[in-house]
Design a protein around this motif. Structure first.
Motif, PDB file in Angstrom:
ATOM      1  N   HIS A 146       0.836  -1.206   0.000  1.00  0.00           N
ATOM      2  CA  HIS A 146       0.000   0.000   0.000  1.00  0.00           C
ATOM      3  C   HIS A 146       0.874   1.260   0.000  1.00  0.00           C
ATOM      4  O   HIS A 146       0.561   2.244  -0.676  1.00  0.00           O
ATOM      5  CB  HIS A 146      -0.925   0.012   1.213  1.00  0.00           C
ATOM      6  CG  HIS A 146      -2.034  -0.983   1.142  1.00  0.00           C
ATOM      7  ND1 HIS A 146      -3.058  -0.909   0.212  1.00  0.00           N
ATOM      8  CD2 HIS A 146      -2.310  -2.091   1.890  1.00  0.00           C
ATOM      9  CE1 HIS A 146      -3.903  -1.922   0.399  1.00  0.00           C
ATOM     10  NE2 HIS A 146      -3.466  -2.650   1.402  1.00  0.00           N
TER      11      HIS A 146
ATOM     12  N   ALA B  67       0.961   4.268  -2.781  1.00  0.00           N
ATOM     13  CA  ALA B  67       0.736   5.663  -2.404  1.00  0.00           C
ATOM     14  C   ALA B  67       1.878   6.546  -2.890  1.00  0.00           C
ATOM     15  O   ALA B  67       1.655   7.646  -3.436  1.00  0.00           O
ATOM     16  CB  ALA B  67       0.583   5.782  -0.885  1.00  0.00           C
TER      17      ALA B  67
ATOM     18  N   CYS C 274      -0.410   6.952   2.824  1.00  0.00           N
ATOM     19  CA  CYS C 274      -1.662   6.999   2.066  1.00  0.00           C
ATOM     20  C   CYS C 274      -2.407   8.303   2.338  1.00  0.00           C
ATOM     21  O   CYS C 274      -2.984   8.902   1.420  1.00  0.00           O
ATOM     22  CB  CYS C 274      -2.535   5.802   2.411  1.00  0.00           C
ATOM     23  SG  CYS C 274      -1.919   4.217   1.771  1.00  0.00           S
ATOM     24  N   ARG C 275      -2.399   8.748   3.584  1.00  0.00           N
ATOM     25  CA  ARG C 275      -3.043  10.014   3.916  1.00  0.00           C
ATOM     26  C   ARG C 275      -2.333  11.185   3.234  1.00  0.00           C
ATOM     27  O   ARG C 275      -2.972  12.107   2.722  1.00  0.00           O
ATOM     28  CB  ARG C 275      -3.043  10.215   5.439  1.00  0.00           C
ATOM     29  CG  ARG C 275      -4.031   9.317   6.167  1.00  0.00           C
ATOM     30  CD  ARG C 275      -3.860   9.407   7.665  1.00  0.00           C
ATOM     31  NE  ARG C 275      -4.886   8.629   8.370  1.00  0.00           N
ATOM     32  CZ  ARG C 275      -4.808   8.284   9.643  1.00  0.00           C
ATOM     33  NH1 ARG C 275      -3.752   8.642  10.370  1.00  0.00           N
ATOM     34  NH2 ARG C 275      -5.765   7.581  10.214  1.00  0.00           N
TER      35      ARG C 275
ATOM     36  N   ARG D 120      -3.166  11.132  -0.490  1.00  0.00           N
ATOM     37  CA  ARG D 120      -4.533  11.607  -0.702  1.00  0.00           C
ATOM     38  C   ARG D 120      -4.598  13.119  -0.561  1.00  0.00           C
ATOM     39  O   ARG D 120      -5.206  13.829  -1.371  1.00  0.00           O
ATOM     40  CB  ARG D 120      -5.464  10.935   0.323  1.00  0.00           C
ATOM     41  CG  ARG D 120      -6.927  10.768  -0.115  1.00  0.00           C
ATOM     42  CD  ARG D 120      -7.689  12.059  -0.234  1.00  0.00           C
ATOM     43  NE  ARG D 120      -7.588  12.897   0.948  1.00  0.00           N
ATOM     44  CZ  ARG D 120      -7.827  14.207   0.958  1.00  0.00           C
ATOM     45  NH1 ARG D 120      -8.166  14.849  -0.155  1.00  0.00           N
ATOM     46  NH2 ARG D 120      -7.703  14.900   2.076  1.00  0.00           N
TER      47      ARG D 120
ATOM     48  N   VAL E 109      -6.112   6.097  -4.786  1.00  0.00           N
ATOM     49  CA  VAL E 109      -5.436   6.300  -3.510  1.00  0.00           C
ATOM     50  C   VAL E 109      -6.393   6.239  -2.328  1.00  0.00           C
ATOM     51  O   VAL E 109      -6.021   5.767  -1.242  1.00  0.00           O
ATOM     52  CB  VAL E 109      -4.650   7.628  -3.519  1.00  0.00           C
ATOM     53  CG1 VAL E 109      -5.590   8.834  -3.498  1.00  0.00           C
ATOM     54  CG2 VAL E 109      -3.679   7.679  -2.352  1.00  0.00           C
TER      55      VAL E 109
ATOM     56  N   HIS F 216      -6.730   2.663  -1.240  1.00  0.00           N
ATOM     57  CA  HIS F 216      -5.570   2.232  -0.461  1.00  0.00           C
ATOM     58  C   HIS F 216      -5.604   2.824   0.946  1.00  0.00           C
ATOM     59  O   HIS F 216      -5.229   2.152   1.925  1.00  0.00           O
ATOM     60  CB  HIS F 216      -4.277   2.635  -1.169  1.00  0.00           C
ATOM     61  CG  HIS F 216      -3.962   1.791  -2.368  1.00  0.00           C
ATOM     62  ND1 HIS F 216      -3.420   0.521  -2.256  1.00  0.00           N
ATOM     63  CD2 HIS F 216      -4.127   2.015  -3.698  1.00  0.00           C
ATOM     64  CE1 HIS F 216      -3.253   0.011  -3.466  1.00  0.00           C
ATOM     65  NE2 HIS F 216      -3.672   0.889  -4.357  1.00  0.00           N
ATOM     66  N   LEU F 217      -6.058   4.061   1.058  1.00  0.00           N
ATOM     67  CA  LEU F 217      -6.129   4.711   2.368  1.00  0.00           C
ATOM     68  C   LEU F 217      -7.089   3.984   3.299  1.00  0.00           C
ATOM     69  O   LEU F 217      -6.737   3.655   4.438  1.00  0.00           O
ATOM     70  CB  LEU F 217      -6.555   6.172   2.195  1.00  0.00           C
ATOM     71  CG  LEU F 217      -6.904   6.954   3.471  1.00  0.00           C
ATOM     72  CD1 LEU F 217      -5.737   6.970   4.437  1.00  0.00           C
ATOM     73  CD2 LEU F 217      -7.340   8.369   3.117  1.00  0.00           C
TER      74      LEU F 217
END
Length: 391
Positions: free
Chosen positions: A254, A258, A332-333, A336, A350, A353-354
């Motif tokens: 992940h 990202a 991931c954050r 995003r 994304v 994935h988050l």
């Protein structure tokens, strides 16, 4: 350059799984994710990859090294967490339980058809009131003649509503010890009376793999369906120890996704007359993401080495899971956020994935529980239970 040290066979495995993910799973997964349905159409392709059973030797399984098994989880996580969870539940937890806790007849009976994905599996341990403290499970088993009678409640059981073979753990009323049982779906497609699964709805993550809430009421299991080599919760721990690390490798996948998405987007997206990649703030974010990703990869590579030597301890595994989950979720954050409103769209992947990483941070031990395991190892003091105040 960690992948440069892989064997030719492991690189070929990486490329094979990656290509299947990019060409077969990624183009369809958002539709299934949005509908909260599992993409059954990918099953034949997963079978043909030769990855089912991962570390199991024999029984039509590939007998992968820990590194190779990790690569499978990494590459699947890089594409989609739901399909990776299906594989982890089926190949590692369910098949792994049969492989390690079953007798030879039981292995021959169930493992080959599962390796060919003619039958799918599930692993029923967690209960509504026993997640982190699964050792305290309350589902009961009582022997009556040549039949075991089970009663209880399981929850968050991946594939538990449609698997053909479910490994279900229950506590023997006679000796208080945890035993393992196989629940088989009948040829008619129905489950035996007393096994009542319902898919859990309304999830925000891993929506393309369903978990079941299972009510177990006077479920009768023949004695030959009790896994012979599970005599206590130590058997469960054997399986969890052997499969420990899969979530960490998935977190790396992940994180890779990202970082790659963020870097590509930063070069394409223009604001104030220039690509956002040209701004110092964005470059600092990308540099931090790459640093975190590399540390995660190093930890998982070292974990695989220690597993091969049978030297990986529970606190080590907890440290790795805690670190990779936290870093991958943060990546991931960040990705995003860098994509702003566009990052909220499924078409840009994304956000999937988050939310999937929110799930990874929870299952196989939450970050908080992993921290307590590490803390106990550091201090010698267990902080798992609240101390009763003196009166």
């Amino acid at each position: 350059m960690l992948d440069a040290d892989l064997t030719d066979a492991d690189r070929a495995l990486r490329d094979r799984v990656r290509a299947f993910g990019q060409n077969t799973i990624e183009p369809i997964i958002n539709d299934y994710w949005e509908r909260a349905e599992f993409p059954h159409e990918v099953i034949p392709g997963l079978r043909d990859l030769g990855i089912i059973g991962t570390f199991i030797k024999g029984y039509d399984c590939p007998g992968f090294s820990r590194q190779a098994a990790g690569i499978v989880a990494r590459e699947m996580g890089r594409i989609d967490g739901s399909v990776n969870t299906f594989l982890g539940v089926h190949s590692n937890l369910c098949m792994g339980s049969i492989y390690m806790l079953g007798n030879e007849e039981q292995r021959q009976r169930w493992l080959p058809p599962m390796a060919r994905l003619e039958k799918t599996g599930a692993f029923a341990l967690t209960e509504p009131t026993h997640g982190s403290d699964s050792v305290s499970l309350e589902t009961s088993a009582r022997l009556e003649g040549d039949t075991w009678v089970l009663n209880g409640h399981k929850r968050w059981i991946g594939n538990g509503h449609e698997a053909d073979v479910i490994v279900l753990y229950a506590r023997d009323e006679a000796d208080g010890q945890v035993k393992a049982f196989i629940v088989e779906r009948q040829a008619s497609g129905e489950y035996p009376a007393g096994y009542r699964p319902e898919p859990i709805v309304g999830k925000i993550g891993k929506r393309a793999i369903l978990q079941a809430d299972i009510v177990i009421e006077d479920l009768r299991i023949p004695t030959e369906n009790r896994l012979e080599n599970c005599e206590s919760f130590a058997g469960v721990n054997r399986v969890l120890q052997a499969t420990r690390g899969g979530a960490s490798w998935e977190a790396v996948g992940h994180g890779m996704a990202a970082f790659e998405m963020a870097a590509k987007y930063a070069l394409q997206r223009e604001q104030f007359g220039a690509p956002i990649a040209s701004y110092q703030l964005v470059q600092e974010k990308l540099a931090t993401m790459l640093s975190d990703l590399t540390s995660m990869q190093l930890m998982c590579t070292r974990m695989a080495e220690l597993q091969e030597r049978d030297e990986l301890t529970a606190p080590m595994a907890s440290l790795i899971k805690m670190t990779t989950s936290r870093k991958a979720l943060a990546m991931c954050r960040e990705a995003r956020d860098m994509m702003a409103g566009n990052g909220l769209l499924l078409e840009n992947h994304v956000s999937r994935h988050l939310t999937d990483m929110e799930v990874v941070s929870t299952y196989e031990g939450t970050d908080s529980m992993q921290a307590l395991i590490v803390g106990r190892d550091i201090t010698g003091i267990s902080a798992f239970t609240r101390k009763q105040s003196a009166r």
